[in-house]
Motif scaffolding. Structure first.
Motif, short mmCIF file in Angstrom:
data_model
loop_
_atom_site.label_atom_id
_atom_site.label_comp_id
_atom_site.label_asym_id
_atom_site.label_seq_id
_atom_site.Cartn_x
_atom_site.Cartn_y
_atom_site.Cartn_z
N LYS A 26 -11.57 -3.19 0.72
CA LYS A 26 -11.01 -3.58 -0.44
C LYS A 26 -10.66 -2.36 -1.12
O LYS A 26 -11.19 -1.12 -0.94
N PRO A 27 -9.02 -2.33 -1.98
CA PRO A 27 -8.67 -1.15 -2.47
C PRO A 27 -9.64 -0.76 -3.82
O PRO A 27 -9.95 -1.67 -4.53
N GLU A 28 -9.65 0.50 -4.07
CA GLU A 28 -10.30 1.05 -5.38
C GLU A 28 -9.10 0.83 -6.24
O GLU A 28 -8.01 0.68 -5.74
N PRO A 29 -9.39 0.98 -7.40
CA PRO A 29 -8.32 0.98 -8.52
C PRO A 29 -7.19 2.01 -8.30
O PRO A 29 -5.87 1.43 -8.61
N ASN A 30 -7.21 2.98 -7.75
CA ASN A 30 -6.04 3.88 -7.57
C ASN A 30 -5.65 3.76 -5.93
O ASN A 30 -4.54 4.51 -5.46
N GLU A 31 -5.93 2.94 -5.30
CA GLU A 31 -5.55 2.35 -3.88
C GLU A 31 -4.80 1.53 -3.54
O GLU A 31 -4.72 0.40 -4.56
N GLY A 79 -4.16 -1.47 -6.30
CA GLY A 79 -5.21 -1.37 -7.20
C GLY A 79 -4.58 -1.41 -8.72
O GLY A 79 -3.60 -0.86 -8.82
N SER A 80 -5.63 -1.64 -9.61
CA SER A 80 -5.34 -1.67 -11.00
C SER A 80 -4.48 -0.34 -11.63
O SER A 80 -3.58 -0.35 -12.43
N THR A 133 -6.79 0.80 3.52
CA THR A 133 -6.87 1.19 2.26
C THR A 133 -6.39 2.75 2.16
O THR A 133 -6.82 3.48 2.98
#
Ligand SMILES: [Zn+2]
Ligand SMILES: [Zn+2]
Length: 335
Positions: A26-31, A79-80, A133
């Motif tokens: 699962k991607p982190e927000p910066n990924e 990611g956001s 990711t």
């Protein structure tokens, strides 16, 4: 997703890899999340799996781990706070997965040496899988005219060779020997030619020498013939060592010209004597700038990757073949 998991450090013949199903990353927000289309098989993947890098570099830094660090694919999810990429973009991931951006090396244009670098498939899960990711600041847009499979090897051997040739200061009036025409060597040869040098390709394997000729080597010589040839024609200004063998390193030190450069593209554990002035230079992967320059040169058609596709499920067999010296050019795994 399907992935090749390295569950323990062991000889590749003892099957340390398991082809299995793992949870999707699962991607982190910066990924971004990337659906992998191709991943090259590197000799250093083999060295890591067999434990050669454990004591030296502490990698893999976790087990189990998904190996593989020359990756191309399509952005599947953003990611956001990830910037610059959208779903559907064609991208690549190189060995340098992330740096801290704050250490003395990051601040002086040498982020490849970052004290806290994370490396794909070594400290983080890599590309022998269906998804990966990566931070949006450490992925690269694939030029439109390059396919996924042909360009995957640009993300390790390509950038490594590019930086190696720069570090060896190869210039147009020089003679340069490249020992080991494997994944990195066949690219170094082309970059050295692009820099204008007269090139001597050296390998033990006839198929690799044939490849060297096909991609433009001025001379292609068996390893046991090269010293005789050089005795007649003169020593090279630079020798780039890309064969993972102690003999290759020793040969390079014997044949380099006084005042010349030996570029160590492999680990060397040998006695180095300096009867005359010469430089022994290391080179480690490449920065984001090196990577973008490598992609640009490839998209201009100035270098060519020699590659063969294999199924992701075949990774272990491919690594065994690589160990036996039976892979010509680059093997690329396709999920
Ligand atoms: Zn590699
Ligand atoms: Zn750093």
């Amino acid at each position: 997703m399907k992935a090749q998991l390295c569950t323990r450090i062991d000889k590749i013949e003892n099957h340390p890899l398991t082809y299995t199903t793992v949870e999707d990353p699962k991607p982190e927000p910066n990924e971004v999340l990337i659906k992998i289309k191709a991943c090259g098989v590197c000799y250093s993947n083999l060295s890591m799996i067999e434990g050669e890098f454990k004591e030296l570099f502490g990698i893999p830094s976790k087990l189990p781990i998904i190996p593989g660090h020359e990756i191309t694919g399509i952005v599947e999810e953003v990611g956001s706070s990830a910037k610059g990429f959208h779903r559907g973009d064609r991208v690549g991931v190189q060995v340098l997965w992330k740096t801290d951006g704050t250490c003395e090396f990051c601040l002086t244009g040498r982020e490849n040496l970052c004290l806290n670098r994370q490396t794909t498939g070594e400290t983080r899960d890599g590309g022998y899988a269906e998804y990966i990711t990566a931070p949006s600041s450490f992925i690269y847009r694939l030029p439109e005219n390059l396919g996924f499979e042909e360009s995957a090897p640009l993300f390790c051997p390509g950038v490594t060779a590019y930086r190696a040739v720069k570090r060896a200061n190869v210039r147009f009036e020089q003679k340069v020997a490249i020992i080991g025409i494997g994944g990195v060597g066949h690219m170094s040869l082309q970059f050295a030619k692009l820099a204008g040098a007269e090139t001597i390709a050296v390998d033990r394997d006839e198929a690799k020498l044939k490849l060297a000729e096909d991609i433009g080597a001025d001379h292609a010589l068996a390893a046991d013939k090269v010293e005789e040839y050089i005795a007649k024609t003169g020593k090279p200004d630079a020798v780039l060592v890309h064969a993972p063998s102690q003999k290759a390193v020793e040969q390079a030190l014997r044949i380099v010209k006084r005042g010349g450069t030996v570029l160590m593209g492999v680990l060397g554990n040998t006695r180095i004597v300096f009867p005359e002035e010469y430089s022994v230079v290391g080179s480690v992967i490449g920065t984001r700038q090196d990577m973008n320059e490598t992609l640009k040169i490839a998209s201009m058609g100035k270098i060519k990757v020699d590659w063969t596709p294999y199924k992701l499920s075949e990774a272990e067999d491919v690594l065994i073949k690589l160990k036996q010296g039976k892979i010509v050019g680059r093997a690329v795994l396709v999920p």
